[in-house]
Design a protein around this motif. Structure first.
Motif, PDB file in Angstrom:
ATOM      1  N   ASN A   1      -5.534  -4.226  -1.014  1.00 53.57           N
ATOM      2  CA  ASN A   1      -6.009  -3.822  -2.345  1.00 53.57           C
ATOM      3  C   ASN A   1      -7.513  -3.579  -2.340  1.00 53.57           C
ATOM      4  O   ASN A   1      -7.997  -2.614  -2.929  1.00 53.57           O
ATOM      5  CB  ASN A   1      -5.660  -4.891  -3.379  1.00 53.57           C
ATOM      6  CG  ASN A   1      -4.193  -4.809  -3.776  1.00 53.57           C
ATOM      7  OD1 ASN A   1      -3.539  -3.784  -3.566  1.00 53.57           O
ATOM      8  ND2 ASN A   1      -3.666  -5.898  -4.303  1.00 53.57           N
ATOM      9  N   ASP A   2      -8.268  -4.464  -1.644  1.00 54.84           N
ATOM     10  CA  ASP A   2      -9.726  -4.277  -1.524  1.00 54.84           C
ATOM     11  C   ASP A   2     -10.029  -2.932  -0.870  1.00 54.84           C
ATOM     12  O   ASP A   2     -10.884  -2.172  -1.317  1.00 54.84           O
ATOM     13  CB  ASP A   2     -10.343  -5.399  -0.668  1.00 54.84           C
ATOM     14  CG  ASP A   2     -10.408  -6.700  -1.442  1.00 54.84           C
ATOM     15  OD1 ASP A   2     -10.128  -6.668  -2.661  1.00 54.84           O
ATOM     16  OD2 ASP A   2     -10.726  -7.735  -0.817  1.00 54.84           O
ATOM     17  N   GLN A   3      -9.290  -2.667   0.202  1.00 53.71           N
ATOM     18  CA  GLN A   3      -9.479  -1.415   0.940  1.00 53.71           C
ATOM     19  C   GLN A   3      -9.216  -0.229   0.021  1.00 53.71           C
ATOM     20  O   GLN A   3      -9.966   0.738  -0.015  1.00 53.71           O
ATOM     21  CB  GLN A   3      -8.527  -1.406   2.124  1.00 53.71           C
ATOM     22  CG  GLN A   3      -8.678  -0.215   3.040  1.00 53.71           C
ATOM     23  CD  GLN A   3      -7.680  -0.264   4.173  1.00 53.71           C
ATOM     24  OE1 GLN A   3      -7.523  -1.287   4.825  1.00 53.71           O
ATOM     25  NE2 GLN A   3      -6.984   0.825   4.385  1.00 53.71           N
ATOM     26  N   HIS A   4      -8.153  -0.357  -0.768  1.00 52.90           N
ATOM     27  CA  HIS A   4      -7.790   0.715  -1.693  1.00 52.90           C
ATOM     28  C   HIS A   4      -8.921   0.944  -2.705  1.00 52.90           C
ATOM     29  O   HIS A   4      -9.292   2.085  -2.989  1.00 52.90           O
ATOM     30  CB  HIS A   4      -6.499   0.326  -2.418  1.00 52.90           C
ATOM     31  CG  HIS A   4      -5.952   1.425  -3.256  1.00 52.90           C
ATOM     32  ND1 HIS A   4      -5.271   2.494  -2.715  1.00 52.90           N
ATOM     33  CD2 HIS A   4      -6.001   1.644  -4.588  1.00 52.90           C
ATOM     34  CE1 HIS A   4      -4.923   3.308  -3.684  1.00 52.90           C
ATOM     35  NE2 HIS A   4      -5.348   2.820  -4.825  1.00 52.90           N
ATOM     36  N   ALA A   5      -9.486  -0.169  -3.211  1.00 48.82           N
ATOM     37  CA  ALA A   5     -10.588  -0.067  -4.181  1.00 48.82           C
ATOM     38  C   ALA A   5     -11.796   0.632  -3.550  1.00 48.82           C
ATOM     39  O   ALA A   5     -12.424   1.493  -4.165  1.00 48.82           O
ATOM     40  CB  ALA A   5     -10.982  -1.450  -4.677  1.00 48.82           C
TER      41      ALA A   5
END
Lengths: 336, 105
Positions: A53-57
């Motif tokens: 999710n962090d990567q996606h953000a």
């Protein structure tokens, strides 16, 4: 039933009891191992999901900042004002443009100045031609004075005073000539100054424009290059974003699959329950029913049959499988 | 070494043709080519055609002269067309944003 038989039955019961205990311990161990593993797996999958999710953000913010650059968005708050390469290049283009505009302005004004100076120069030439006229008048005056002198000499004594006036007029004509020469000299020097002023203006006005063309060409090339890089980056970010989505889906599936802990626990519980039932059953069978222990053979058989029937009934009641599923792919499982 | 200017006057149109180098040294020739038409102010709608077919070089002073012609011929009302510019000169005119002020063809 004699004592020897009873002893044998007790030993058999003892042996079964020990083996059943071992089964129970094993079952408990299985349950603990599975629970431990599940806790760790769940933790690690949740961590994976958070990181993804962090990567996606991060990818999303990168995409947004690129799109912001394309619009050249102004007044969108300080956070949006980060300068990217595209803005840098277009700023360079703007500076180059204003530089060219400035050169044009200087050239235009210089040419206007040159026109004014040319006008001034031709007015100076007019002054020179007027001076020629003055010279001609002085020359005529000089001739007139000379004639007057000759006439006065002929007049003898009576013309003496007139001769003085004629000399004065001649002197005035010469003075006028000298002034005219001085003015001519000043005008000549002014013309020289005008010429050197024009030379200075020429340097100011004449700029080779090829530098602007070359710079413009380079800026355009850079802009093309930036566009290419932007397109490539955007495409890569889309791919990264897709991969992140797939990772999230896979993690979801994995977490869902960890539901098998429930089933294993239920299966182990059922195993433990049946161990208890078997123990109880063997206990009764081996030690004989207390009621039938004193009875004859037929009575004992009847009593044991009675126990078997009761046990069969209990087994039938609890024999349904606690978990019907054979594989994790079957059925709908709620996420926990 | 500078260029030469040829002027052709028609009824409502003045054609100024520049050959060779269009630079500072041309200023008085160039001014003379259009000055009478403008000072007379009889023909307010006079059109100027600047023919660059034989122009080999152009510098910023020439651009300044063209801008001055435009201003003296009525600024935004001026009708000035620049024709036959060779590619490298056309590029200079475009870099100077002349396509917004003149007809370039």
């Amino acid at each position: 039933m004699d004592a020897e038989e009873r002893q044998l039955a007790r030993e058999i019961q003892e042996q079964i009891h020990q083996e059943m205990n071992m089964l129970r311990t094993d079952a408990g161990q299985i349950r603990h191992l599975v629970q431990d593993a599940i806790v760790k797996l769940t933790g690690s999958f949740n961590g994976l999901r958070d990181q993804s999710n962090d990567q996606h953000a991060l990818v999303t913010s990168l995409t947004t900042s690129m799109e912001g650059g394309e619009g050249g968005g102004e007044g969108e708050g300080e956070a949006q004002k980060r300068i990217n390469i595209r803005q840098f290049v277009s700023e360079t283009d703007r500076i180059l443009r204003s530089f060219v505009d400035h050169i044009l302005l200087v050239s235009r004004q210089s040419m206007e100045m040159v026109h004014r100076i040319d006008d001034l120069s031709s007015q100076m030439n007019e002054v020179v031609s007027f001076l020629h006229d003055i010279d001609a008048i002085a020359e005529q005056t000089n001739v007139l004075a000379l004639n007057a002198r000759i006439v006065s000499a002929r007049a003898g004594e009576a013309g003496k005073a007139f001769a003085v006036v004629a000399d004065q007029v001649r002197k005035l004509s010469k003075d006028s000539n000298q002034f005219s020469k001085k003015i001519n000299d000043v005008v000549r020097r002014s013309q020289e100054n005008i010429e050197s002023a024009k030379e200075i203006i020429e340097v100011m006005a004449s700029k080779d424009m090829s530098f602007a063309i070359e710079s413009k060409g380079r800026v355009d090339e850079m802009m093309d290059e930036v566009s290419k890089i932007d397109r490539f980056t955007a495409a890569t970010l889309v791919k990264v974003s897709e991969i992140t989505d797939r990772i999230n889906q896979d993690v979801g599936t994995a977490v869902m699959s960890l539901q098998f802990e429930d089933m294993v626990t239920q299966l182990v519980q059922s195993l433990e329950k049946h161990i208890g039932l078997v123990e109880q059953f063997t206990g009764v069978v081996c030690c004989g029913c207390p009621d039938a222990a004193q009875g004859d053979h037929a009575a004992r058989v009847a009593a044991i049959r009675q126990v078997l029937q009761e046990h069969t009934a209990i087994f039938a009641q609890s024999s349904h499988k606690p978990v019907d599923q054979v594989s994790m792919d079957e059925g709908e499982v709620e996420l926990f | 070494m500078s260029g030469t200017i040829t002027v052709n006057r028609h009824e409502n149109e003045t054609s100024i043709s520049i050959k060779g180098r269009f630079n500072f040294e041309m200023h008085s020739q160039f001014r003379t080519a259009y000055q009478n038409e403008i000072d007379g102010s009889v023909n307010k709608n006079r059109k100027f055609v600047i023919d660059l077919v034989g122009t080999e070089y152009i510098d910023s002073s020439a651009l300044g002269m063209l801008l001055l012609l435009r201003e003296e011929a009525g600024a935004n009302e001026a009708d000035i067309e620049i024709i036959n510019a060779r590619p490298e000169i056309r590029k200079i005119l475009e870099t100077a944003n002349f396509q917004r002020l003149f007809k370039i063809s």
